[in-house]
Design an enzyme around this catalytic site. Structure first.
Site, short mmCIF file in Angstrom:
data_model
loop_
_atom_site.label_atom_id
_atom_site.label_comp_id
_atom_site.label_asym_id
_atom_site.label_seq_id
_atom_site.Cartn_x
_atom_site.Cartn_y
_atom_site.Cartn_z
N ASP A 3 1.12 -0.78 0.06
CA ASP A 3 -0.38 -0.30 -0.25
C ASP A 3 0.70 1.17 0.19
O ASP A 3 0.36 2.44 0.61
CB ASP A 3 -0.97 0.42 1.62
CG ASP A 3 -2.02 -0.89 1.10
OD1 ASP A 3 -1.87 -1.15 0.15
OD2 ASP A 3 -2.33 -1.52 2.57
N GLU A 4 2.13 1.01 -0.51
CA GLU A 4 2.68 2.34 -0.58
C GLU A 4 4.02 2.51 -2.02
O GLU A 4 4.03 3.11 -1.89
CB GLU A 4 4.00 1.61 0.48
CG GLU A 4 3.76 2.11 1.82
CD GLU A 4 5.41 1.77 2.80
OE1 GLU A 4 5.67 2.12 2.43
OE2 GLU A 4 4.84 1.35 3.82
#
Length: 284
Positions: free
Chosen positions: A228-229
């Site tokens: 999620d980065e």
């Protein structure tokens, strides 16, 4: 007879880039329809996207542009503007994004093709069938390392057999392996609520409700091995207040996720997104 083409590029910033690129297009009989550019002073890098018409052949233009691109150290792509991006959708047991994307494609509001849908559950095979899209059920029961590797191998086979250009995790609730992330680098998009990293795990909207948040939202980003980065493409928010129960927050959040994901896919499919390290440049 003219065709519409899209050229997008990034390169070290220097004087004369626009003159060189537009001069090449003029030599090809090109007529520029739209042009957008951005210079990043922090990294001394230049970004550009041009839509143009030309009677020249795509292969010949690519061959002719290559020496200039090499001279200016460009990362570049020159494509047929009428070609639709071939997209594979991955989904688990939440179908709001899947249903929204299928409707947008069916009604001509999203310029992509969906040759296949893959899921680790069978919940949406009838929805896929109603749109005449092949549905591949690749379960993950025990989710051992061996089973996960075998399942991801099947996903890669679907990608290669269908000449997939973009993979979309339409609420696919599985973490991709580092190997698959590398294989899909720059061509996989994920969507999630934007409460991360504050509210992790189960029922994030209920956690947010307990904390009295006033904004909820969604983030669409490219997939990397850092969970999620990845580089963010689009984000959207909705304002809420104390009167809304958690169930309504979930409903609002799903609507925001649908809109955010659709925009990100559209901008990628229209070649409006350029990578800039851990960031993106998006020419809307």
């Amino acid at each position: 007879m003219t065709q519409r083409f899209i050229l997008k590029l990034s390169c070290p910033d220097r004087a004369g880039i626009v003159h060189a690129v537009t001069g090449f297009l003029l030599e090809q009989g090109g007529n520029i329809l739209t042009s957008a550019q951005h210079g990043d002073p922090d990294h001394s890098r230049f970004f550009m996207r041009i839509e143009f018409e030309s009677g020249a052949a795509l292969a010949a233009m690519r061959e002719g542009f290559a020496p200039l691109a090499a001279q200016l150290q460009m990362d570049w792509e020159l494509v047929d503007g009428a070609a639709k991006t071939r997209v594979l959708l991955l989904v688990s047991k939440l179908g709001h994004c899947l249903n929204d994307l299928l409707f947008r494609v069916q009604t001509g509001h999203l310029p992509i093709e969906i040759p296949a849908i893959v899921s680790n559950h069978r919940d949406f095979y009838q929805l896929a069938a109603s749109h005449n899209i092949p549905f591949h059920h690749f379960p993950l029961l025990a989710a051992t390392a061996e089973q996960k590797a075998a399942q991801e191998k099947k996903i890669i086979e679907v990608i290669e057999e269908n000449r997939i250009e973009l993979v979309v995790l339409a609420r696919y609730m599985q973490i991709l392996s580092p190997e698959l992330c590398r294989y899909l680098s720059g061509r996989a998009i994920n969507i999630h609520h934007s409460f991360l990293p504050s509210f992790k795990g189960a029922k994030p909207y209920h956690q947010a409700y307990e904390r009295g948040v006033k904004l909820i939202g969604a983030t669409a980003h490219y997939v990397t091995s850092d969970l999620d980065e990845g580089p963010i493409i689009e984000q959207e928010v909705a304002r809420i207040d104390h009167s809304l129960p958690p169930e309504q927050l979930v409903s609002i959040g799903r609507d925001v996720e649908c809109v955010t994901l659709a925009r990100a896919i559209q901008w990628h499919a229209e070649h409006r997104v350029l990578m800039n390290g851990k960031r993106t440049v998006v020419f809307r």
